[in-house]
Design an enzyme around this catalytic site. Structure first.
Site, PDB file in Angstrom:
ATOM      1  N   LYS A  97       9.846  10.419  -2.052  1.00 51.97           N
ATOM      2  CA  LYS A  97       9.320  11.211  -0.941  1.00 51.97           C
ATOM      3  C   LYS A  97       9.800  10.595   0.388  1.00 51.97           C
ATOM      4  CE  LYS A  97       4.754  12.102   0.890  1.00 51.97           C
ATOM      5  NZ  LYS A  97       3.329  11.879   0.775  1.00 51.97           N
ATOM      6  N   LYS A 138      -2.478  -0.132  -2.270  1.00 49.19           N
ATOM      7  CA  LYS A 138      -2.568  -0.758  -0.946  1.00 49.19           C
ATOM      8  C   LYS A 138      -3.008  -2.205  -1.037  1.00 49.19           C
ATOM      9  CE  LYS A 138      -3.036   3.096   2.247  1.00 49.19           C
ATOM     10  NZ  LYS A 138      -3.874   3.741   3.267  1.00 49.19           N
ATOM     11  N   LYS A 175       7.883   7.244   6.393  1.00 42.20           N
ATOM     12  CA  LYS A 175       8.268   6.426   7.547  1.00 42.20           C
ATOM     13  C   LYS A 175       8.129   4.945   7.253  1.00 42.20           C
ATOM     14  CE  LYS A 175       3.915   5.539   8.545  1.00 42.20           C
ATOM     15  NZ  LYS A 175       3.188   4.373   8.940  1.00 42.20           N
TER      16      LYS A 175
END
Ligand code: TRP
Length: 338
Positions: free
Chosen positions: A203, A121, A206
């Site tokens: 995977k 992140k 969104k």
């Protein structure tokens, strides 16, 4: 009491939370959410919308507010039942942020530096590598430990965070005596890992730039159909599980999750039929699976008063339970009682 009659076994307690990200995909649903709904009968479940975790990345206030309420309503629509479970909004229960601070002081810089999600992140949001992003796992530990949870259903991406929560609990118990239950991970028996419709080696997510890669639980039927028709397949033209058939394997997994049929049953049913027919059928099955959820959501989201009543009631109970743990922690550390 006759010897052969034993007291009913105390139900184990489960805690889990999910971030209000704006879009819940069918991958989230089949992989996690649907399992939460099932767990409610066999465990004492405490679930939360993790809105404190969500501000580790910048949120637009209006959209954020909407996402929190929509996440709450969608989970109710999926079958989270506040008569059976506690389902609250994390920021409504102040003990979470309070215990997170305390636990920060029992968590090492080195431990947090090793978290792969932090590394990922911070690379992705290089302009906002804030302290909250770094200490995110201590807040997650607080969430879990406040409720003395026995089990924590999580996806593979949260395993390292849970491991850290266990270490923090053990460390604290080691210093002050038994204070926290050391939680175990709970990997549900079923729960397909749904892959991207455009690149089935990844995977379904969104955050994928290509919106055709994922299907949201609340997507309109036309959108769902369109996305499935565009799903990548292979040149083999046989509806069956096989190596090098990641796209079809994924569609079979989705079909199986939506209908409860096994891969063999699906293969038999589509024998001699083309991929076009199969993709249409998968799309239709998904539309049908989510139709009642979409309808329930549309109704709930109109009823703000009802939603408020549910999350208030749950937050009140959550505060009571968590306060017990929090008070114990404060006393052990040596704080003066209020
Ligand atoms: N960090 C989790 C996620 O992003 C969400 C979460 C917050 C959570 N607190 C938790 C999950 C406690 C399990 C237990 O998916």
């Amino acid at each position: 009491m006759p010897e052969n009659i034993t007291a009913p076994e105390k139900k184990k307690r489960i805690f889990s939370a999910i971030q209000p990200s704006g879009t819940i995909t069918i991958g989230n649903y089949f992989g996690a959410l649907r399992n939460w709904v099932k767990l409610q009968d066999d465990y004492e479940c405490i679930f939360a919308v993790a809105d404190l975790h969500a501000i580790t990345v910048r949120q637009d206030p209006k959209a954020f507010k909407k996402n929190i309420l929509e996440a709450y309503a969608l989970f109710l629509a999926c079958g989270i039942d506040t008569e059976k479970s506690i389902f609250f909004i994390q920021s409504h229960v102040h003990t979470h942020a309070e215990l997170a601070w305390i636990l920060n002081c029992y968590t090492q810089f080195g431990e947090l530096s090793r978290m792969t999600q932090f590394k990922d992140k911070s690379a992705k949001h290089a302009d906002n590598v804030n302290a909250g992003l770094f200490t995110y796992p201590s807040l997650m530990a607080a969430d879990i430990l406040l409720y003395q949870a026995d089990l924590v259903p999580i996806g593979a991406d949260q395993k390292q965070h849970l491991e850290l929560a266990r270490n923090i609990a053990e460390r604290f118990n080691g210093i002050y005596g038994k204070t926290f239950t050391v939680p175990d991970g709970y990997i549900p028996e079923v729960g397909a890992r749904i892959k991207s419709l455009q690149d089935p080696s990844k995977k379904m997510s969104k955050s994928d730039e290509n919106a055709n890669a994922w299907v949201a639980v609340l997507d309109k039927p036309e959108t769902i159909m369109k996305k499935f028709k565009r799903a990548v397949t292979d040149s083999d033209a046989k509806v069956c599980v096989g190596e090098g058939k990641d796209g079809i394997n994924n569609l079979i997994a989705i079909m199986s999750s939506a209908t409860g049929k096994t891969a063999d049953q699906i293969t038999a049913e589509f024998e001699g039929k083309g991929y076009g027919d199969f993709k249409t059928a998968v799309g239709e099955a998904v539309v049908e699976e989510f139709r009642p959820i979409r309808e329930k959501f549309d109704q709930l989201i109109q009823d703000k008063a009802y939603l408020e009543e549910q999350y208030r009631k749950s937050a009140e109970i959550a505060l009571k339970i968590s306060q017990r743990t929090f008070d114990k922690v404060m006393k052990k550390i040596g704080y003066l009682p209020r």
